[in-house]
Design a protein around this motif. Structure first.
Motif, mmCIF file in Angstrom:
data_model
loop_
_atom_site.group_PDB
_atom_site.id
_atom_site.type_symbol
_atom_site.label_atom_id
_atom_site.label_comp_id
_atom_site.label_asym_id
_atom_site.label_seq_id
_atom_site.Cartn_x
_atom_site.Cartn_y
_atom_site.Cartn_z
ATOM 1 N N UNK A 3 0.830 -1.208 0.000
ATOM 2 C CA UNK A 3 0.000 0.000 0.000
ATOM 3 C C UNK A 3 0.866 1.261 0.000
ATOM 4 N N UNK A 4 1.842 1.294 0.901
ATOM 5 C CA UNK A 4 2.707 2.470 0.987
ATOM 6 C C UNK A 4 3.582 2.598 -0.259
ATOM 7 N N UNK A 5 3.975 1.455 -0.840
ATOM 8 C CA UNK A 5 4.810 1.486 -2.034
ATOM 9 C C UNK A 5 4.093 2.092 -3.223
ATOM 10 N N UNK A 6 2.818 1.759 -3.397
ATOM 11 C CA UNK A 6 2.050 2.363 -4.483
ATOM 12 C C UNK A 6 1.892 3.862 -4.249
ATOM 13 N N UNK A 7 1.630 4.246 -3.001
ATOM 14 C CA UNK A 7 1.506 5.675 -2.676
ATOM 15 C C UNK A 7 2.812 6.406 -2.974
ATOM 16 N N UNK A 8 3.933 5.795 -2.600
ATOM 17 C CA UNK A 8 5.246 6.414 -2.844
ATOM 18 C C UNK A 8 5.511 6.566 -4.336
ATOM 19 N N UNK A 9 5.200 5.522 -5.118
ATOM 20 C CA UNK A 9 5.439 5.575 -6.557
ATOM 21 C C UNK A 9 4.587 6.647 -7.229
ATOM 22 N N UNK A 10 3.313 6.723 -6.859
ATOM 23 C CA UNK A 10 2.429 7.729 -7.453
ATOM 24 C C UNK A 10 2.881 9.147 -7.120
ATOM 25 N N UNK A 11 3.510 9.288 -5.962
ATOM 26 C CA UNK A 11 3.890 10.619 -5.488
ATOM 27 C C UNK A 11 5.331 10.983 -5.833
ATOM 28 N N UNK A 12 6.045 10.124 -6.579
ATOM 29 C CA UNK A 12 7.421 10.443 -6.952
ATOM 30 C C UNK A 12 7.419 11.626 -7.922
ATOM 31 N N UNK A 13 8.497 12.374 -7.935
ATOM 32 C CA UNK A 13 8.573 13.562 -8.795
ATOM 33 C C UNK A 13 8.381 13.205 -10.261
ATOM 34 N N UNK A 14 9.025 12.121 -10.701
ATOM 35 C CA UNK A 14 8.956 11.743 -12.112
ATOM 36 C C UNK A 14 7.533 11.363 -12.512
ATOM 37 N N UNK A 15 6.846 10.607 -11.658
ATOM 38 C CA UNK A 15 5.474 10.194 -11.971
ATOM 39 C C UNK A 15 4.531 11.388 -11.912
ATOM 40 N N UNK A 22 -2.341 4.974 2.351
ATOM 41 C CA UNK A 22 -1.529 4.873 3.574
ATOM 42 C C UNK A 22 -2.388 4.597 4.811
ATOM 43 N N UNK A 23 -3.655 4.993 4.783
ATOM 44 C CA UNK A 23 -4.527 4.810 5.946
ATOM 45 C C UNK A 23 -5.440 3.593 5.838
ATOM 46 N N UNK A 24 -5.372 2.888 4.717
ATOM 47 C CA UNK A 24 -6.310 1.777 4.522
ATOM 48 C C UNK A 24 -5.938 0.592 5.411
ATOM 49 N N UNK A 25 -6.862 0.136 6.263
ATOM 50 C CA UNK A 25 -6.563 -1.007 7.135
ATOM 51 C C UNK A 25 -6.747 -2.321 6.390
ATOM 52 N N UNK A 26 -6.039 -3.330 6.833
ATOM 53 C CA UNK A 26 -6.198 -4.635 6.191
ATOM 54 C C UNK A 26 -7.493 -5.284 6.688
ATOM 55 N N UNK A 27 -8.294 -5.772 5.748
ATOM 56 C CA UNK A 27 -9.535 -6.458 6.063
ATOM 57 C C UNK A 27 -9.358 -7.956 5.849
ATOM 58 N N UNK A 28 -10.207 -8.778 6.470
ATOM 59 C CA UNK A 28 -10.115 -10.224 6.247
ATOM 60 C C UNK A 28 -10.237 -10.543 4.760
ATOM 61 N N UNK A 29 -9.418 -11.473 4.289
ATOM 62 C CA UNK A 29 -9.429 -11.847 2.873
ATOM 63 C C UNK A 29 -9.272 -13.348 2.747
ATOM 64 N N UNK A 30 -9.699 -13.872 1.622
ATOM 65 C CA UNK A 30 -9.587 -15.309 1.378
ATOM 66 C C UNK A 30 -8.117 -15.715 1.271
ATOM 67 N N UNK A 31 -7.789 -16.949 1.641
ATOM 68 C CA UNK A 31 -6.393 -17.407 1.550
ATOM 69 C C UNK A 31 -5.967 -17.747 0.132
ATOM 70 N N UNK A 32 -6.918 -17.832 -0.786
ATOM 71 C CA UNK A 32 -6.605 -18.250 -2.154
ATOM 72 C C UNK A 32 -6.191 -17.071 -3.033
ATOM 73 N N UNK A 33 -5.634 -17.424 -4.205
ATOM 74 C CA UNK A 33 -5.161 -16.430 -5.166
ATOM 75 C C UNK A 33 -5.946 -16.603 -6.455
ATOM 76 N N UNK A 34 -6.909 -15.724 -6.676
ATOM 77 C CA UNK A 34 -7.814 -15.842 -7.822
ATOM 78 C C UNK A 34 -7.492 -14.747 -8.839
ATOM 79 N N UNK A 35 -6.467 -14.984 -9.646
ATOM 80 C CA UNK A 35 -6.046 -13.978 -10.618
ATOM 81 C C UNK A 35 -7.108 -13.779 -11.697
#
Length: 234
Positions: free
Chosen positions: A42-54, A102-115
């Protein structure tokens, strides 16, 4: 070089458009992603969006801004919108998006990976932005599909017209397991990504997520800027 917005507004049929690109992000939050890695994503996406170049690219065409939507996914029925469609017309708009991440809390999620289910959800979101000149779905993930429809079985008939799906594959960060991330990247290239100029970016661990996301954003967002260049007269 002419301004991006003026270039596209001069094209027939595009004068009414108010969005140069719709960009939907799908973030893997299945059980393979622990609490620390979740926060880094979550923080990584926020950092990337807020970089000077982006930021320079995001605000390059003020007459036709970029729209973004961010959702998290895990199991076949687990897709949650974190940030609904938001037009990034001003720095304040971007600040609101990054604050939500940055403020989004983690909610319960399924253990599976459904791409496959994540793909279909992303397609439905992109269909909500038919007027955007370019539509892109970004899927981040650290594993293979193990529930719901397989991504390779989702035909192009389900893909919004002209849309591109790019992938961000997340490795373990352990150099001894480079072959594993290479295999996962090949899987994404074969089964997940699709559309014009589709590609896969690699993050070598969640600690590398922000840097990898910035590289990916610059690659997919600058394609329209390149289109704004016209040859000089002899």
């Amino acid at each position: 070089m002419i301004r991006l917005a003026l270039f596209f507004l001069a094209l027939p049929g595009l004068a009414e458009a108010a969005c140069r690109q719709a960009l939907a992000f799908g973030l893997d939050v299945s059980s393979s992603v622990d609490a620390v890695e979740y926060r880094m994503q979550m923080d990584g996406l926020a950092t990337a969006l807020n970089s000077d170049a982006v930021r320079d690219v995001l605000f390059d065409g003020p007459d036709a801004p970029i729209d973004v939507l961010i959702y998290e996914w895990s199991g076949p029925s687990d897709q949650t919108v974190i940030v609904p469609w938001t037009q990034l017309a001003t720095p304040d708009d971007l600040a609101g998006v990054t604050l939500a991440l940055r403020n989004h809390p983690r909610n319960p999620a399924a253990p599976t990976t459904a791409i496959g289910a994540a793909l279909l959800a992303g397609f439905a979101f992109l269909e909500q932005r038919p007027a955007c000149w370019k539509r892109t779905l970004d899927l981040s993930g650290d594993g293979y599909n193990n529930a719901g429809p397989r991504p390779q079985d989702i035909g192009h008939i389900h893909t919004p017209t002209g849309a591109t799906v790019n992938g961000l594959v997340i490795g373990s960060g352990d150099d001894r397991r480079i072959s594993e991330v290479a295999e996962l990247s090949a899987y994404y290239l074969d089964a997940v990504v699709r559309g014009p100029d589709a590609f896969v970016e690699i993050a070598h661990g969640f600690a590398d997520y922000a840097a990898a996301m910035e590289r990916k954003l610059l690659r997919e967002l600058t394609s329209l800027v390149i289109g704004a260049v016209t040859p000089e007269a002899d």
